[in-house]
Design a protein around this motif. Structure first.
Motif, PDB file in Angstrom:
ATOM      1  N   ASP A 102       0.817  -1.215   0.000  1.00 44.32           N
ATOM      2  CA  ASP A 102       0.000   0.000   0.000  1.00 44.32           C
ATOM      3  C   ASP A 102       0.850   1.265   0.000  1.00 44.32           C
ATOM      4  O   ASP A 102       0.498   2.252  -0.649  1.00 44.32           O
ATOM      5  CB  ASP A 102      -0.945   0.010   1.212  1.00 44.32           C
ATOM      6  N   THR A 103       1.975   1.255   0.699  1.00 45.54           N
ATOM      7  CA  THR A 103       2.874   2.415   0.724  1.00 45.54           C
ATOM      8  C   THR A 103       3.418   2.691  -0.666  1.00 45.54           C
ATOM      9  O   THR A 103       3.420   3.834  -1.133  1.00 45.54           O
ATOM     10  CB  THR A 103       4.045   2.177   1.698  1.00 45.54           C
ATOM     11  N   VAL A 104       3.851   1.651  -1.357  1.00 41.81           N
ATOM     12  CA  VAL A 104       4.393   1.818  -2.711  1.00 41.81           C
ATOM     13  C   VAL A 104       3.291   2.266  -3.665  1.00 41.81           C
ATOM     14  O   VAL A 104       3.500   3.165  -4.496  1.00 41.81           O
ATOM     15  CB  VAL A 104       5.077   0.522  -3.193  1.00 41.81           C
ATOM     16  N   LYS A 105       2.103   1.687  -3.553  1.00 41.33           N
ATOM     17  CA  LYS A 105       0.992   2.093  -4.417  1.00 41.33           C
ATOM     18  C   LYS A 105       0.636   3.561  -4.198  1.00 41.33           C
ATOM     19  O   LYS A 105       0.340   4.280  -5.156  1.00 41.33           O
ATOM     20  CB  LYS A 105      -0.227   1.207  -4.177  1.00 41.33           C
ATOM     21  N   THR A 106       0.678   4.017  -2.951  1.00 43.28           N
ATOM     22  CA  THR A 106       0.401   5.423  -2.653  1.00 43.28           C
ATOM     23  C   THR A 106       1.436   6.330  -3.312  1.00 43.28           C
ATOM     24  O   THR A 106       1.100   7.393  -3.825  1.00 43.28           O
ATOM     25  CB  THR A 106       0.400   5.659  -1.128  1.00 43.28           C
ATOM     26  N   VAL A 107       2.683   5.913  -3.326  1.00 41.72           N
ATOM     27  CA  VAL A 107       3.754   6.710  -3.937  1.00 41.72           C
ATOM     28  C   VAL A 107       3.614   6.765  -5.452  1.00 41.72           C
ATOM     29  O   VAL A 107       3.796   7.817  -6.065  1.00 41.72           O
ATOM     30  CB  VAL A 107       5.141   6.163  -3.523  1.00 41.72           C
ATOM     31  N   ILE A 108       3.274   5.636  -6.089  1.00 40.65           N
ATOM     32  CA  ILE A 108       3.222   5.626  -7.557  1.00 40.65           C
ATOM     33  C   ILE A 108       1.863   6.046  -8.114  1.00 40.65           C
ATOM     34  O   ILE A 108       1.750   6.321  -9.307  1.00 40.65           O
ATOM     35  CB  ILE A 108       3.633   4.253  -8.142  1.00 40.65           C
ATOM     36  N   ASP A 109       0.837   6.138  -7.269  1.00 40.34           N
ATOM     37  CA  ASP A 109      -0.510   6.481  -7.733  1.00 40.34           C
ATOM     38  C   ASP A 109      -0.561   7.797  -8.518  1.00 40.34           C
ATOM     39  O   ASP A 109      -1.171   7.844  -9.582  1.00 40.34           O
ATOM     40  CB  ASP A 109      -1.485   6.506  -6.554  1.00 40.34           C
ATOM     41  N   PRO A 110       0.072   8.880  -8.054  1.00 38.36           N
ATOM     42  CA  PRO A 110      -0.020  10.135  -8.826  1.00 38.36           C
ATOM     43  C   PRO A 110       0.864  10.178 -10.079  1.00 38.36           C
ATOM     44  O   PRO A 110       0.738  11.093 -10.894  1.00 38.36           O
ATOM     45  CB  PRO A 110       0.423  11.208  -7.828  1.00 38.36           C
ATOM     46  N   LEU A 111       1.730   9.223 -10.273  1.00 41.15           N
ATOM     47  CA  LEU A 111       2.623   9.231 -11.428  1.00 41.15           C
ATOM     48  C   LEU A 111       1.859   8.895 -12.703  1.00 41.15           C
ATOM     49  O   LEU A 111       1.025   7.994 -12.711  1.00 41.15           O
ATOM     50  CB  LEU A 111       3.767   8.236 -11.219  1.00 41.15           C
ATOM     51  N   THR A 112       2.150   9.634 -13.767  1.00 42.92           N
ATOM     52  CA  THR A 112       1.427   9.424 -15.025  1.00 42.92           C
ATOM     53  C   THR A 112       2.254   8.740 -16.101  1.00 42.92           C
ATOM     54  O   THR A 112       1.717   8.187 -17.030  1.00 42.92           O
ATOM     55  CB  THR A 112       0.916  10.774 -15.584  1.00 42.92           C
ATOM     56  N   GLY A 113       3.549   8.781 -15.995  1.00 41.32           N
ATOM     57  CA  GLY A 113       4.409   8.162 -17.009  1.00 41.32           C
ATOM     58  C   GLY A 113       5.295   7.115 -16.386  1.00 41.32           C
ATOM     59  O   GLY A 113       5.096   6.695 -15.242  1.00 41.32           O
ATOM     60  N   PRO A 114       6.297   6.686 -17.150  1.00 41.52           N
ATOM     61  CA  PRO A 114       7.236   5.698 -16.614  1.00 41.52           C
ATOM     62  C   PRO A 114       7.998   6.244 -15.399  1.00 41.52           C
ATOM     63  O   PRO A 114       8.243   7.447 -15.305  1.00 41.52           O
ATOM     64  CB  PRO A 114       8.201   5.451 -17.780  1.00 41.52           C
ATOM     65  N   PHE A 115       8.339   5.351 -14.494  1.00 41.04           N
ATOM     66  CA  PHE A 115       9.079   5.745 -13.290  1.00 41.04           C
ATOM     67  C   PHE A 115      10.186   4.734 -13.031  1.00 41.04           C
ATOM     68  O   PHE A 115      10.055   3.560 -13.336  1.00 41.04           O
ATOM     69  CB  PHE A 115       8.152   5.865 -12.074  1.00 41.04           C
ATOM     70  N   ARG A 116      11.272   5.228 -12.473  1.00 39.81           N
ATOM     71  CA  ARG A 116      12.444   4.395 -12.168  1.00 39.81           C
ATOM     72  C   ARG A 116      12.332   3.808 -10.768  1.00 39.81           C
ATOM     73  O   ARG A 116      11.748   4.408  -9.871  1.00 39.81           O
ATOM     74  CB  ARG A 116      13.729   5.207 -12.258  1.00 39.81           C
ATOM     75  N   LEU A 117      12.934   2.659 -10.594  1.00 38.54           N
ATOM     76  CA  LEU A 117      13.017   2.025  -9.283  1.00 38.54           C
ATOM     77  C   LEU A 117      13.622   2.984  -8.268  1.00 38.54           C
ATOM     78  O   LEU A 117      13.098   3.146  -7.163  1.00 38.54           O
ATOM     79  CB  LEU A 117      13.854   0.747  -9.374  1.00 38.54           C
ATOM     80  N   PRO A 175      15.591  -0.197 -13.449  1.00 34.88           N
ATOM     81  CA  PRO A 175      14.545  -0.377 -14.462  1.00 34.88           C
ATOM     82  C   PRO A 175      13.420   0.655 -14.370  1.00 34.88           C
ATOM     83  O   PRO A 175      13.170   1.251 -13.329  1.00 34.88           O
ATOM     84  CB  PRO A 175      14.012  -1.779 -14.171  1.00 34.88           C
ATOM     85  N   LEU A 176      12.762   0.821 -15.507  1.00 33.62           N
ATOM     86  CA  LEU A 176      11.590   1.685 -15.627  1.00 33.62           C
ATOM     87  C   LEU A 176      10.330   0.825 -15.660  1.00 33.62           C
ATOM     88  O   LEU A 176      10.293  -0.199 -16.354  1.00 33.62           O
ATOM     89  CB  LEU A 176      11.643   2.474 -16.938  1.00 33.62           C
ATOM     90  N   TRP A 177       9.310   1.241 -14.920  1.00 27.96           N
ATOM     91  CA  TRP A 177       8.011   0.598 -14.970  1.00 27.96           C
ATOM     92  C   TRP A 177       6.973   1.634 -15.356  1.00 27.96           C
ATOM     93  O   TRP A 177       7.193   2.840 -15.215  1.00 27.96           O
ATOM     94  CB  TRP A 177       7.611   0.020 -13.607  1.00 27.96           C
ATOM     95  N   GLU A 178       5.824   1.155 -15.789  1.00 28.45           N
ATOM     96  CA  GLU A 178       4.701   2.028 -16.074  1.00 28.45           C
ATOM     97  C   GLU A 178       3.438   1.318 -15.615  1.00 28.45           C
ATOM     98  O   GLU A 178       3.328   0.087 -15.740  1.00 28.45           O
ATOM     99  CB  GLU A 178       4.638   2.338 -17.567  1.00 28.45           C
TER     100      GLU A 178
END
Length: 182
Positions: A102-117, A175-178
């Motif tokens: 849940d902590t990680v999901k909260t951090v990546i939730d507002p991101l709209t494009g690819p993000f790095r580890l 790595p990059l994820w989206e």
């Protein structure tokens, strides 16, 4: 004081192969600097633990990922010592409790494009107000992101940094994820 570092050797298949372990077409033989011959990986790990060596790298400070490719041991931070390995394992267990999905999901939730580890790990560290070096945040976040990828929530969009064994074994450094929309 006797020195203990266990080395694995690849050998051709001998005639009396009963006491060796077959690994990918060859045999691996373990020998410690103290002169002890070890018949398999289990015996080598037991000897390493008994003598205070890391059970991952067997006291050598580097992990042999594939024949011809090795890296600094991640289990003992390249020290070759069991105590450091146990400290890292305890720190990772603490990170598992503190850093949840849940902590990680909260951090990546507002991101709209690819993000790095590294970006997500830094954001998680900041969100939880963790000092650098306190816990293995990056490895924990990586494992959560890989779990989300396996669950179909994310897709890895970066190319491998190195091909270690063709496309079968590859290395990603950051790595990059989206997120998968839908």
């Amino acid at each position: 004081m006797r020195k203990h570092t266990i080395t694995a050797f690849w050998e051709e298949i001998p005639d009396d192969a009963d006491d060796l372990v077959l690994v990918r077409g060859g045999f691996r033989v373990y020998l410690c600097l103290c002169g002890t011959q070890l018949r398999d990986r289990t015996a080598a790990e037991l000897h390493a633990a008994e003598t205070g060596q890391c059970t991952t790298c067997l006291g050598s400070t580097s992990e042999d990922i594939l024949p011809g490719y090795s890296q600094r041991c991640t289990s003992c931070a390249g020290t070759g010592r069991r105590r450091t390995q146990l400290q890292w394992q305890l720190a990772y267990a603490e990170a598992e409790v503190m850093i949840g999905v849940d902590t990680v999901k909260t951090v990546i939730d507002p991101l709209t494009g690819p993000f790095r580890l590294s970006e997500v790990a830094d954001a998680v560290r900041e969100a939880l107000d963790l000092p650098v070096g306190r816990l293995p945040v990056g490895p924990r976040v990586r494992d959560i992101l890989r779990g989300m990828e396996a669950a179909g929530e994310l897709v890895m969009v970066s190319a491998p940094d190195e091909l270690l064994r063709g496309t079968a074994v590859v290395l990603y450094r950051d790595p990059l994820w989206e997120k998968i929309s839908g």
